[in-house]
Enzyme design. Structure first.
Site, PDB file in Angstrom:
ATOM      1  N   ARG A 169     -53.121   5.410  26.116  1.00 20.89           N
ATOM      2  CA  ARG A 169     -54.581   5.328  26.296  1.00 20.89           C
ATOM      3  C   ARG A 169     -55.313   6.627  25.994  1.00 20.89           C
ATOM      4  O   ARG A 169     -56.434   6.630  25.532  1.00 20.89           O
ATOM      5  CB  ARG A 169     -54.904   4.912  27.733  1.00 20.89           C
ATOM      6  N   LYS A 173     -29.377   0.775  14.852  1.00 24.95           N
ATOM      7  CA  LYS A 173     -28.762   2.077  14.561  1.00 24.95           C
ATOM      8  C   LYS A 173     -27.839   2.002  13.349  1.00 24.95           C
ATOM      9  O   LYS A 173     -27.860   2.884  12.483  1.00 24.95           O
ATOM     10  CB  LYS A 173     -27.975   2.572  15.783  1.00 24.95           C
TER      11      LYS A 173
END
Ligand code: ADP
Ligand code: ASP
Ligand code: MG
Length: 815
Positions: free
Chosen positions: A503, A678
């Site tokens: 935010r 990964k």
């Protein structure tokens, strides 16, 4: 005898007038003092003329100027015995009456002839001198020197140049026996026809130099608002370094190429008459300042960097230029006839074109004049239409000793390239005392800042913006804070200039104070956006901005392309970008190369373990990945280790969850997706064109369980799978093997699955949450190259990010 010149900045208030009086009174030899207008007055007079030319109402502007000057007088009242304030006020009112009459006359006809403009503009200097004379005269005999009686300019020169011989003669006849103490207004003199004429903006420095010659002074002091001449305009760039000594030539080049601290013509008369020049600070008079004389010191080869703004570049080109004797002469003759001073010249070696820089406000006139001069050649196509680029600036490196040093130009141009500033033209004078680059004006401040940083401070610098304040983000902030002393010892300036959560976004160009960043961030109103960061980087002239993504947010991952395009380096722990589409992966790599920025993601695999960097080094050295097997999940590595200690799958998972080794919902670990991401990153690194959907993924638990979104619900249901799993374990153990959750790259394909491995397998020994990677390459076979260690946790991940952050510094060596 010495001349002391006080600039507008030294005469801004009555307190400063008093300070100047005191400085003059400290003299131990005869002094002739030259004064500028009080700060801001010349600009106010320029505006007044503009208003008069528009025929506007002058009253508010005149009142403002009157009030400022009369207040200066009044504020000096009672300061010293013998100072007659009412007399000074009367004199000032007389001056203001003349100003009013002149300005209103101009407003009436809507015009302001040059000579009237000069009279108006000289009012500020006349005022300073009358007030200073009155203040000094209260205690000493003072001669007031009128520059209009002696300081004669050459006839017909565009930019006024003093006629030194005539000025000396006239000075002798008017002021031959100058008193102990004399004062004189700067900025103006006399035209050979007797009219008052100005010496150009900032011209009081030049007045002082001419007066120094005429009085036979040994020293000319320019008193201003900085401690001396700096390596760069200290208002423009942080970290400017004071120059203690410089040669006349260096000072001349510096002022010619835009350093406002000295009027460009000041040094010529001083150098010719070997008068020492000192730049001193009125508010810090003890400081020795900068000494300008015939010799420079043995200091740095590059003394200073300057910027000359508002320049236009005119290009005269065409087949008619080639091999034609006298074309260049005609170009410059044309400029001389129109009284336009050429700042810089650059000619292509093929002689096809000549480029010349002129002041921006002369560009139109220069082009028209050239078009007239080359009318015929333009008509018959021997010359191409005269081209003019406006809104340019010239950045110049100055230093007498540059010619003894190789590589200065390459460092200069390298720095400009680092700042991503395009060079439009280059010029070097044959004495190698200056090298100039013409650049777009809007990029000039950045160019100066980066060049100064690279050539003077040489301290590698990182301006980091951290996104995501979870455990990894917090830990990285703590590590950056802890490592400040180490960074300082290693001459690295790492500033965390931005911290953002979902935010809010906290920004501080000087580096955020890290002791209380959470409180500062909580107080922020605005959030993060690329536009905001770009604006911030531009305004703060940050040279090496780096985005550090400590989130696992998809949107942020998708914004990397824009950040790279906007010339941020990107360092990320977030795997979402590298495991998005193959197209996006390639776009990111290509953009990083194009923008010469680093895109670093060592922590995508094995957290802090050196996986990607090692792999890249091998591949760069011509190696090739043949096969890969690895345990890439710390949490699954822990769970599988516990299972072989006798715990059930659900009990082992619950234990790992309690210890904080899993995601809040362990389904996100047991679904294998993170491991699949990964292994995809490694595969793509090795050049395999795979998508995430190409990874053959076998979750630890059946899909139905793996899809449960609530962590508690998942843990309640997990025992359903214990018995099936136990069978796998029993079977493995009966074969003296162990279960491992393994990522594999083999035959150009990726798989993620549970695998049973025997004691001779490299992954057999790995337990207790470690990661392990067994990499078979052409250079490493049959025994693989093994990387092993903790591959999860905030500390090691943050350390990996820290390592990547420092890698952004190596850019300089690599490009
Ligand atoms: P004054 O009013 O004393 O004539 P100026 O504003 O004309 O002062 O000149 C001083 C200013 O010159 C400084 O405040 C500084 O911002 C600017 N400047 C530009 N380049 C340099 C430099 N290389 N070294 C010092 N000052 C510089
Ligand atoms: N007052 C003039 C100007 O502002 C001259 C000077 O300060 O040197 O340009
Ligand atoms: Mg000045």
């Amino acid at each position: 005898m010495k001349v002391m010149k006080f600039g507008g900045s030294s005469l801004a208030t009555a307190a400063k007038f008093k300070q100047v009086v005191e400085l003059i009174e400290l003299r131990s030899e005869p002094v002739a003092a030259v004064f500028s207008a009080p700060q801001g007055i010349t600009n106010a007079l320029v505006e007044l003329i503009e208003l008069a030319r528009q025929g506007s109402d002058l009253t508010p502007q005149l009142d403002d100027i009157s009030q400022r000057l009369l207040t200066l007088c009044t504020d000096c009242a009672g300061w010293r015995e013998g100072f007659d304030v009412s007399h000074s006020q009367q004199q000032t009112s007389g001056l203001l009456d003349q100003l009013r009459t002149l300005a209103q006359g101009c407003a009436m006809i809507g015009q302001c002839p040059e000579v009237t403009a000069a009279q108006i503009l000289s009012v500020g200097e006349k005022f300073s001198t009358l007030l200073m004379a009155a203040l000094l005269r209260s205690q000493h005999p003072v001669t007031v020197i009128d520059p209009k009686l002696f300081l004669t300019t050459e006839d017909d020169s565009g930019e006024p140049v003093a006629d030194i011989v005539t000025s000396q003669q006239r000075f002798q006849s008017h002021y031959g026996d100058a008193e102990e103490l004399a004062v004189m207004p700067g900025f103006y003199g006399r035209h050979p026809n007797g009219d008052l004429c100005l010496l150009g903006r900032n011209g009081s420095d030049y007045s002082a130099a001419v007066l120094a010659v005429c009085t036979g002074a040994e020293r000319c002091e320019i008193w201003t608002d900085v401690d001396g001449i700096y390596s760069v305009d200290p208002r423009l760039v942080d970290g400017a370094q004071l120059i203690t000594r410089m040669s006349y030539q260096e000072a001349m080049e510096l002022s010619y190429f835009g350093a406002k601290v000295l009027h460009p013509k000041t040094i010529t008369p001083l150098s010719r008459h070997q008068i020492i020049c000192a730049i001193k600070n009125t508010t810090n008079p003890q400081h020795p300042g900068t000494l300008i004389s015939a010799t420079t010191d043995e200091g740095k080869a590059v003394k200073a960097i300057s910027k000359l703004s508002d320049v236009a570049m005119i290009n005269v080109a065409g087949p008619g230029m080639k091999g034609m004797v006298g074309m260049a002469a005609r170009v410059f003759a044309s400029m001389a006839e129109s009284d336009i001073s050429v700042i810089l010249i650059s000619q292509s070696s093929s002689e096809y074109s000549i480029s010349l820089c002129v002041p921006g406000d002369e560009a139109d006139r220069a082009v028209k004049h050239l078009q007239r001069s080359f009318r015929l050649e333009l008509k018959n196509g021997m010359l191409e239409p005269v081209d003019c680029q406006e809104n340019l600036a010239i950045i110049t490196l100055i230093g007498d000793r540059m010619h003894q040093q190789k590589g200065t130009a390459s460092r200069f141009f390298g720095a400009l390239s680092h700042a991503r500033v395009n060079i439009i033209a280059i010029a070097q004078d044959s004495s190698e005392r200056s090298i100039s680059a013409v650049v777009r004006a809007k990029r000039a401040d950045d160019a100066v800042a980066v060049c100064h940083q690279q050539l003077f401070l040489k301290k590698p610098r990182i301006d980091a913006f951290l996104i995501g304040c979870g455990t990894v983000g917090k830990e990285l902030i703590a590590q950056i804070n802890r490592q400040q002393a180490w960074l300082k010892d290693n001459d690295i300036e790492l500033n965390l200039v931005g911290i953002a959560n979902s935010r809010q976004c906290l920004l501080d160009a000087k580096g955020i104070e890290l002791s209380n960043w959470p409180e500062q961030l909580a107080a922020c109103r605005q959030g993060l956006s690329l536009e905001r960061l770009q604006g911030f980087v531009r305004e703060a002239h940050l040279t090496n901005p780096v985005i550090i993504d400590c989130t696992s947010n998809q949107d942020i991952a998708m914004s990397y392309l824009n950040y790279l395009q906007a010339s941020f380096h990107v360092v990320t722990a977030n795997k979402k970008a590298n495991t998005d589409t193959l197209t996006y992966y390639h776009q990111l790599q290509a953009m990083a190369t194009k923008r010469q920025r680093r895109f670093l993601y060592e922590t995508n695999v094995g957290a802090g373990l050196p996986v990607i960097d090692n792999l890249q080094s091998l591949l760069r050295a011509g190696d090739e990945l043949l096969q890969f097997e690895g345990i890439l999940s710390g949490s699954l590595s822990y769970i599988f280790g516990e299972i072989h200690q006798g715990l059930s799958l659900s009990a082992a998972t619950a234990k790992a969850r309690d210890l904080g080794y899993t995601e809040p919902n362990p389904a996100e670990d047991l679904n294998g997706l993170d491991v699949a991401r990964k292994v995809l990153v490694i595969a793509r690194e090795a050049g395999l064109p795979l998508e995430l959907s190409d990874v053959d993924l076998q979750p630890v638990v059946p899909d139905e369980l793996a899809a449960i979104e609530d962590g508690d619900e998942f843990m309640r249901r997990l025992p359903e799978h214990d018995s099936v799993f136990q069978q796998l374990i029993d079977q493995a153990e009966s074969n003296h093997q162990k279960l491992r959750y393994v990522a594999i790259i083999k035959d150009q394909r990726c798989a993620v699955k549970i695998q049973s491995v025997g004691p001779d397998h490299p992954l057999y020994e790995i337990e207790a949450g470690e990661n392990a990677l067994a990499i078979n390459t052409r250079y490493y076979q049959p025994k693989p190259f093994i990387i092993r260690g903790y591959g999860a946790g905030a500390e090691v991940t943050a350390a990996g990010l820290f390592g990547d952050l420092l890698r952004t510094l190596s850019w300089e060596q690599e490009h």
